[in-house]
Design a protein around this motif. Structure first.
Motif, PDB file in Angstrom:
ATOM      1  N   ASN A 135       0.713  -1.119   0.102  1.00  8.66           N
ATOM      2  CA  ASN A 135      -0.172   0.144   0.212  1.00  8.66           C
ATOM      3  C   ASN A 135       0.720   1.150  -0.113  1.00  8.66           C
ATOM      4  OD1 ASN A 135      -2.374  -1.156   0.115  1.00  8.66           O
ATOM      5  ND2 ASN A 135      -2.581  -1.551   2.077  1.00  8.66           N
ATOM      6  N   LEU A 136       2.018   1.156   0.627  1.00  9.34           N
ATOM      7  CA  LEU A 136       2.947   2.385   0.650  1.00  9.34           C
ATOM      8  C   LEU A 136       3.453   2.325  -0.740  1.00  9.34           C
ATOM      9  CD1 LEU A 136       4.396   4.617   2.152  1.00  9.34           C
ATOM     10  CD2 LEU A 136       6.239   2.638   2.884  1.00  9.34           C
ATOM     11  N   GLU A 137       3.744   1.492  -1.498  1.00 11.33           N
ATOM     12  CA  GLU A 137       4.318   1.526  -2.695  1.00 11.33           C
ATOM     13  C   GLU A 137       3.255   2.304  -3.801  1.00 11.33           C
ATOM     14  OE1 GLU A 137       5.547  -1.282  -6.547  1.00 11.33           O
ATOM     15  OE2 GLU A 137       5.021  -2.049  -4.541  1.00 11.33           O
ATOM     16  N   GLN A 138       1.813   1.958  -3.566  1.00 16.19           N
ATOM     17  CA  GLN A 138       0.926   2.937  -4.270  1.00 16.19           C
ATOM     18  C   GLN A 138       0.844   4.336  -3.994  1.00 16.19           C
ATOM     19  OE1 GLN A 138      -0.552   1.492  -6.922  1.00 16.19           O
ATOM     20  NE2 GLN A 138       0.905  -0.211  -6.324  1.00 16.19           N
ATOM     21  N   ARG A 139       0.863   4.526  -2.453  1.00 14.40           N
ATOM     22  CA  ARG A 139       0.989   5.837  -2.097  1.00 14.40           C
ATOM     23  C   ARG A 139       2.026   6.901  -2.630  1.00 14.40           C
ATOM     24  NH1 ARG A 139      -0.891   8.887   2.119  1.00 14.40           N
ATOM     25  NH2 ARG A 139       0.341  10.526   2.800  1.00 14.40           N
ATOM     26  N   LEU A 140       3.151   6.179  -2.857  1.00 14.48           N
ATOM     27  CA  LEU A 140       4.267   6.830  -3.013  1.00 14.48           C
ATOM     28  C   LEU A 140       4.074   7.228  -4.408  1.00 14.48           C
ATOM     29  CD1 LEU A 140       7.141   5.030  -1.157  1.00 14.48           C
ATOM     30  CD2 LEU A 140       6.057   7.119  -0.637  1.00 14.48           C
ATOM     31  N   LYS A 141       3.569   6.308  -5.475  1.00 13.16           N
ATOM     32  CA  LYS A 141       3.334   6.465  -6.717  1.00 13.16           C
ATOM     33  C   LYS A 141       2.478   7.827  -7.074  1.00 13.16           C
ATOM     34  CE  LYS A 141       4.165   1.776  -8.532  1.00 13.16           C
ATOM     35  NZ  LYS A 141       3.568   0.585  -9.059  1.00 13.16           N
ATOM     36  N   LYS A 142       1.727   7.783  -6.008  1.00 16.73           N
ATOM     37  CA  LYS A 142       0.711   9.029  -6.096  1.00 16.73           C
ATOM     38  C   LYS A 142       1.265  10.265  -5.571  1.00 16.73           C
ATOM     39  CE  LYS A 142      -3.540   5.854  -5.645  1.00 16.73           C
ATOM     40  NZ  LYS A 142      -4.521   5.390  -4.465  1.00 16.73           N
ATOM     41  N   ASN A 143       2.501  10.077  -4.926  1.00 17.77           N
ATOM     42  CA  ASN A 143       3.167  11.368  -4.555  1.00 17.77           C
ATOM     43  C   ASN A 143       2.419  12.027  -3.341  1.00 17.77           C
ATOM     44  OD1 ASN A 143       5.454  13.137  -4.726  1.00 17.77           O
ATOM     45  ND2 ASN A 143       4.322  14.631  -5.514  1.00 17.77           N
ATOM     46  N   TYR A 144       1.886  11.465  -2.413  1.00 17.29           N
ATOM     47  CA  TYR A 144       0.906  11.800  -1.321  1.00 17.29           C
ATOM     48  C   TYR A 144       2.377  12.045  -0.087  1.00 17.29           C
ATOM     49  CZ  TYR A 144      -3.334  10.345  -3.144  1.00 17.29           C
ATOM     50  OH  TYR A 144      -4.633  10.057  -3.792  1.00 17.29           O
ATOM     51  N   PRO A 145       1.910  13.336   0.142  1.00  9.58           N
ATOM     52  CA  PRO A 145       3.107  13.496   1.220  1.00  9.58           C
ATOM     53  C   PRO A 145       3.488  12.545   2.285  1.00  9.58           C
ATOM     54  CG  PRO A 145       1.212  14.826   1.693  1.00  9.58           C
ATOM     55  CD  PRO A 145       1.034  14.129   0.508  1.00  9.58           C
ATOM     56  N   THR A 146       4.735  11.919   2.542  1.00  9.49           N
ATOM     57  CA  THR A 146       4.942  11.150   3.257  1.00  9.49           C
ATOM     58  C   THR A 146       6.506  11.030   3.765  1.00  9.49           C
ATOM     59  OG1 THR A 146       3.621   9.412   1.868  1.00  9.49           O
ATOM     60  CG2 THR A 146       5.266   8.147   3.403  1.00  9.49           C
ATOM     61  N   LEU A 147       6.718  11.056   5.098  1.00  3.99           N
ATOM     62  CA  LEU A 147       8.031  11.317   5.994  1.00  3.99           C
ATOM     63  C   LEU A 147       8.379  10.125   6.748  1.00  3.99           C
ATOM     64  CD1 LEU A 147      10.234  12.878   7.176  1.00  3.99           C
ATOM     65  CD2 LEU A 147       8.556  13.889   8.438  1.00  3.99           C
ATOM     66  N   GLY A 148       9.292   9.281   6.453  1.00  2.81           N
ATOM     67  CA  GLY A 148       9.729   8.124   6.940  1.00  2.81           C
ATOM     68  C   GLY A 148      11.024   8.460   7.914  1.00  2.81           C
ATOM     69  N   ILE A 149      10.728   7.908   9.299  1.00  3.03           N
ATOM     70  CA  ILE A 149      11.854   7.995  10.305  1.00  3.03           C
ATOM     71  C   ILE A 149      12.551   6.599  10.612  1.00  3.03           C
ATOM     72  CG2 ILE A 149      12.607   8.866  12.393  1.00  3.03           C
ATOM     73  CD1 ILE A 149      10.391  11.101  12.148  1.00  3.03           C
ATOM     74  N   CYS A 150      13.631   6.561  10.450  1.00  4.21           N
ATOM     75  CA  CYS A 150      14.143   5.252  10.981  1.00  4.21           C
ATOM     76  C   CYS A 150      13.568   3.951  10.132  1.00  4.21           C
ATOM     77  CB  CYS A 150      14.258   5.022  12.468  1.00  4.21           C
ATOM     78  SG  CYS A 150      15.460   3.750  13.082  1.00  4.21           S
ATOM     79  N   LEU A 151      12.865   3.176  10.920  1.00  4.40           N
ATOM     80  CA  LEU A 151      12.143   1.978  10.197  1.00  4.40           C
ATOM     81  C   LEU A 151      11.173   2.646   9.075  1.00  4.40           C
ATOM     82  CD1 LEU A 151      11.085  -0.873  10.000  1.00  4.40           C
ATOM     83  CD2 LEU A 151       9.406  -0.484  11.709  1.00  4.40           C
ATOM     84  N   GLY A 152      10.683   3.596   9.197  1.00  3.88           N
ATOM     85  CA  GLY A 152       9.822   4.544   8.316  1.00  3.88           C
ATOM     86  C   GLY A 152      10.569   4.412   7.057  1.00  3.88           C
ATOM     87  N   ALA A 153      11.759   5.301   7.224  1.00  2.00           N
ATOM     88  CA  ALA A 153      12.595   5.556   6.107  1.00  2.00           C
ATOM     89  C   ALA A 153      13.015   4.035   5.258  1.00  2.00           C
ATOM     90  CB  ALA A 153      13.832   6.093   6.276  1.00  2.00           C
ATOM     91  N   GLN A 154      13.215   3.063   5.814  1.00  6.22           N
ATOM     92  CA  GLN A 154      13.509   1.986   5.494  1.00  6.22           C
ATOM     93  C   GLN A 154      12.243   1.246   4.789  1.00  6.22           C
ATOM     94  OE1 GLN A 154      14.760  -0.676   8.783  1.00  6.22           O
ATOM     95  NE2 GLN A 154      16.416   0.856   9.382  1.00  6.22           N
ATOM     96  N   LEU A 155      11.079   1.348   5.315  1.00  2.00           N
ATOM     97  CA  LEU A 155       9.684   1.169   4.646  1.00  2.00           C
ATOM     98  C   LEU A 155       9.764   1.788   3.129  1.00  2.00           C
ATOM     99  CD1 LEU A 155       7.362   0.951   7.565  1.00  2.00           C
ATOM    100  CD2 LEU A 155       8.083  -0.774   6.190  1.00  2.00           C
ATOM    101  N   ILE A 156      10.117   3.300   3.124  1.00  2.00           N
ATOM    102  CA  ILE A 156       9.909   3.999   1.986  1.00  2.00           C
ATOM    103  C   ILE A 156      10.874   3.425   0.786  1.00  2.00           C
ATOM    104  CG2 ILE A 156      10.382   6.296   0.939  1.00  2.00           C
ATOM    105  CD1 ILE A 156       9.124   7.515   3.459  1.00  2.00           C
ATOM    106  N   ALA A 157      12.165   2.912   1.386  1.00  2.00           N
ATOM    107  CA  ALA A 157      13.338   2.637   0.502  1.00  2.00           C
ATOM    108  C   ALA A 157      12.677   1.261  -0.161  1.00  2.00           C
ATOM    109  CB  ALA A 157      14.486   2.241   1.281  1.00  2.00           C
ATOM    110  N   ILE A 158      12.297   0.299   0.915  1.00  2.00           N
ATOM    111  CA  ILE A 158      11.830  -1.062   0.067  1.00  2.00           C
ATOM    112  C   ILE A 158      10.651  -0.816  -0.834  1.00  2.00           C
ATOM    113  CG2 ILE A 158      10.460  -1.928   1.893  1.00  2.00           C
ATOM    114  CD1 ILE A 158      11.831  -4.380   1.529  1.00  2.00           C
ATOM    115  N   ALA A 159       9.694   0.113  -0.410  1.00  2.00           N
ATOM    116  CA  ALA A 159       8.579   0.235  -1.413  1.00  2.00           C
ATOM    117  C   ALA A 159       8.948   0.907  -2.758  1.00  2.00           C
ATOM    118  CB  ALA A 159       7.650   1.242  -0.518  1.00  2.00           C
TER     119      ALA A 159
END
Length: 234
Positions: free
Chosen positions: A73-97
């Motif tokens: 679901n994060l992959e789809q969110r990022l494709k839509k360019n919705y504002p998302t900030l990831g911290i630590c694990l959150g950054a890793q989730l963005i990276a893998i997505a």
């Protein structure tokens, strides 16, 4: 009132000093607990989402199967360019997505130190962190996804922050930590700290030395990111 979602793994790893800033910006904070609450409400929303830290790895999908749905679901969110900030694990989730590899690093990076900002980092909200000690607390790292801006590294790991446009920002380190509540981290992570033989007394002293300065600059970083988020029409 505007809404901002925070997806949380641990009760004490919350928005920290970010919460006061978001209140001043008239945001209503909606916390969702990973593995307990459905996070689809947040990930499908055009409102900003902050993915917070936690001790699990993004690759531990066998033990934590809901990670797979979150990443998809994060992959789809990022494709839509919705504002998302990831911290630590959150950054890793963005990276893998975004298709990058996330894996165990060569060393546990726990403690306070300065970042090494890139030229692109100085042109980003991270400019406020020049010569500021931030809190590192991770053992995993990631490769940079394709077509991102590399913003910062550290003495141990070259990939500490990246961005996609103005809306997506990934920070491997912690800027949100509230120095007045840092003791919760020392208690909550006591087993890990003792296992890797990190000096708890030193961590506590470093929080006293660097915490307030980080809080001030983190406030500027967050305000800068939110002010420059680009509205998404679809």
């Amino acid at each position: 009132m505007k809404i901002i979602y925070a997806i949380q793994c641990l009760a004490f790893e919350d928005l920290g000093s970010f919460a006061q800033t978001l209140g001043q910006l008239n945001y209503q904070i909606k916390y969702l607990q990973l593995g307990v609450d459905s996070v689809n409400e947040a990930l499908n929303s055009k409102y900003p989402v902050i993915l917070l830290g936690g001790p699990i790895g993004v690759y531990e999908t066998k033990n934590y199967p809901y990670l797979s749905d979150l990443i998809n679901n994060l992959e789809q969110r990022l494709k839509k360019n919705y504002p998302t900030l990831g911290i630590c694990l959150g950054a890793q989730l963005i990276a893998i997505a975004l298709g990058a590899r996330v894996y165990q690093g060569h060393i546990k990076e726990i403690g306070w130190s300065r970042l090494i900002l890139t030229d692109q980092g100085f042109a980003s909200p991270l400019k406020y962190l020049e010569n500021i000690h931030v809190l590192h607390w991770h053992g995993d790292t990631f490769d940079l996804p394709d077509s991102v801006k590399h913003l910062a590294g550290s003495i141990y790991y070259p990939n500490q922050a990246f961005s996609v446009g103005l809306n997506i920002l990934a920070l491997q380190f912690h800027v949100e930590v509230d120095p007045l509540h840092f003791e919760r981290w020392l208690i909550g992570h006591s087993a890990e700290l003792q296992y890797v033989q990190v000096d708890i007394l030193n961590l506590r002293q470093e929080n006293l030395l660097y915490g307030s300065a980080l809080q001030n600059q983190a406030n500027l970083l967050l305000r800068d990111w939110i002010a420059n988020v680009t509205p998404v029409s679809h």
